[in-house]
Design an enzyme around this catalytic site. Structure first.
Site, PDB file in Angstrom:
ATOM      1  N   CYS A 208      -6.455  -7.611 -11.015  1.00  0.00           N
ATOM      2  CA  CYS A 208      -5.532  -8.747 -10.897  1.00  0.00           C
ATOM      3  C   CYS A 208      -5.905  -9.880 -11.843  1.00  0.00           C
ATOM      4  O   CYS A 208      -5.031 -10.577 -12.356  1.00  0.00           O
ATOM      5  CB  CYS A 208      -5.475  -9.245  -9.456  1.00  0.00           C
ATOM      6  SG  CYS A 208      -4.576  -8.104  -8.388  1.00  0.00           S
TER       7      CYS A 208
ATOM      8  N   GLU B 191       0.833  -1.200   0.000  1.00  0.00           N
ATOM      9  CA  GLU B 191       0.000   0.000   0.000  1.00  0.00           C
ATOM     10  C   GLU B 191       0.871   1.255   0.000  1.00  0.00           C
ATOM     11  O   GLU B 191       2.105   1.188   0.037  1.00  0.00           O
ATOM     12  CB  GLU B 191      -0.953  -0.055   1.204  1.00  0.00           C
ATOM     13  CG  GLU B 191      -1.898  -1.251   1.077  1.00  0.00           C
ATOM     14  CD  GLU B 191      -2.971  -1.332   2.142  1.00  0.00           C
ATOM     15  OE1 GLU B 191      -2.871  -0.636   3.177  1.00  0.00           O
ATOM     16  OE2 GLU B 191      -3.929  -2.100   1.916  1.00  0.00           O
TER      17      GLU B 191
ATOM     18  N   CYS C 127      -1.853  -4.858  -5.463  1.00  0.00           N
ATOM     19  CA  CYS C 127      -2.357  -6.120  -4.917  1.00  0.00           C
ATOM     20  C   CYS C 127      -1.266  -7.200  -4.935  1.00  0.00           C
ATOM     21  O   CYS C 127      -0.327  -7.149  -5.743  1.00  0.00           O
ATOM     22  CB  CYS C 127      -3.530  -6.623  -5.734  1.00  0.00           C
ATOM     23  SG  CYS C 127      -5.031  -5.664  -5.567  1.00  0.00           S
TER      24      CYS C 127
ATOM     25  N   GLU D   9      -1.374 -10.271  -5.999  1.00  0.00           N
ATOM     26  CA  GLU D   9      -1.274 -11.019  -7.260  1.00  0.00           C
ATOM     27  C   GLU D   9      -0.492 -10.220  -8.300  1.00  0.00           C
ATOM     28  O   GLU D   9       0.314 -10.760  -9.066  1.00  0.00           O
ATOM     29  CB  GLU D   9      -2.672 -11.329  -7.819  1.00  0.00           C
ATOM     30  CG  GLU D   9      -3.573 -12.098  -6.873  1.00  0.00           C
ATOM     31  CD  GLU D   9      -4.431 -11.165  -6.018  1.00  0.00           C
ATOM     32  OE1 GLU D   9      -3.898 -10.203  -5.435  1.00  0.00           O
ATOM     33  OE2 GLU D   9      -5.646 -11.414  -5.929  1.00  0.00           O
TER      34      GLU D   9
ATOM     35  N   CYS E  75      -9.095  -9.450  -7.336  1.00  0.00           N
ATOM     36  CA  CYS E  75      -9.871  -8.297  -7.817  1.00  0.00           C
ATOM     37  C   CYS E  75      -9.841  -8.288  -9.346  1.00  0.00           C
ATOM     38  O   CYS E  75      -9.067  -9.012  -9.989  1.00  0.00           O
ATOM     39  CB  CYS E  75      -9.314  -6.997  -7.242  1.00  0.00           C
ATOM     40  SG  CYS E  75      -7.849  -6.374  -8.106  1.00  0.00           S
TER      41      CYS E  75
HETATM   42  N1  THU Z   1      -5.919  -6.796  -2.336  1.00  0.00           N
HETATM   43  C1  THU Z   1      -5.061  -7.700  -2.894  1.00  0.00           C
HETATM   44  O1  THU Z   1      -3.852  -7.709  -2.581  1.00  0.00           O
HETATM   45  N2  THU Z   1      -5.555  -8.587  -3.786  1.00  0.00           N
HETATM   46  C2  THU Z   1      -6.858  -8.652  -4.182  1.00  0.00           C
HETATM   47  O2  THU Z   1      -7.179  -9.405  -5.085  1.00  0.00           O
HETATM   48  C3  THU Z   1      -7.868  -7.841  -3.495  1.00  0.00           C
HETATM   49  C4  THU Z   1      -7.331  -6.739  -2.659  1.00  0.00           C
HETATM   50  C5  THU Z   1      -5.384  -5.808  -1.402  1.00  0.00           C
HETATM   51  C6  THU Z   1      -5.393  -4.393  -1.902  1.00  0.00           C
HETATM   52  C7  THU Z   1      -5.392  -3.600  -0.613  1.00  0.00           C
HETATM   53  O3  THU Z   1      -4.040  -3.447  -0.178  1.00  0.00           O
HETATM   54  C8  THU Z   1      -6.115  -4.502   0.371  1.00  0.00           C
HETATM   55  O4  THU Z   1      -6.156  -5.803  -0.224  1.00  0.00           O
HETATM   56  C9  THU Z   1      -7.532  -4.067   0.692  1.00  0.00           C
HETATM   57  O5  THU Z   1      -8.255  -3.873  -0.475  1.00  0.00           O
END
Ligand code: THU
Length: 143
Positions: free
Chosen positions: A99, A49, A58, A60, A96
């Site tokens: 990804c 983040e 993310c 992935e 998501c």
């Molecule tokens: N996040 C992921 O790392 N992968 C996903 O497929 C969904 C969301 C992360 C993004 C963010 O840092 C946190 O999860 C909350 O959304």
């Protein structure tokens, strides 16, 4: 495509271990991802983040970026994604939308349809990437 219980457990553990390195001080939602390639290699990632919230990467996407950075251009067999077990209702985390598209790039390059292991507190959902992202736009469209 299916994996043996042993390989599946190894891949999920790799994703969980990667999730320990998540940098997620804003959402406190730690995600881990592990990519399995046809030569047996596993490449992991965790979410990263940023103080400018919208810039979050993310898990992935980080894993796929690492794979590209190591010169991989296909051979993706399976993906495991893990989230925090103490958040949500325990149902499996699914990649998501962005990804899914990022995973599709390396999958289509190598002509594979990877199995995605979506890991929840009490359940693992096994789904083909093509079912998560039907009718995907990919590199072949640009040929
Ligand atoms: N996040 C992921 O790392 N992968 C996903 O497929 C969904 C969301 C992360 C993004 C963010 O840092 C946190 O999860 C909350 O959304």
């Amino acid at each position: 495509m299916t994996l043996s219980h042993e390989v599946e457990a190894t891949l999920i553990k790799a994703a969980r271990d990667a999730g320990q390195n998540a940098y997620a001080p804003y959402s406190e939602y730690h995600v881990g991802s592990a990519l399995l390639f046809d030569d047996g290699a596993i490449i992991t990632g965790s979410n990263v983040e940023n103080a400018s919230y919208g810039l979050a990467l993310c898990a992935e996407t980080v894993a796929v970026s690492r794979a590209f950075g190591e010169g991989r251009r296909g051979g993706l067999q399976a993906v495991a994604v893990t989230g925090p077990e103490d958040k949500g209702d325990g149902s499996p985390i699914t990649p998501c939308g962005r990804c899914r598209q990022v995973l599709n790039e390396i999958a289509q390059l190598g002509g594979t349809d990877p199995l995605v292991l979506c890991v929840g507190a009490n359940e693992v959902r096994r789904v083909a990437l093509s079912d998560l992202l039907p009718h995907a736009f990919g590199p072949a469209h640009l040929d």
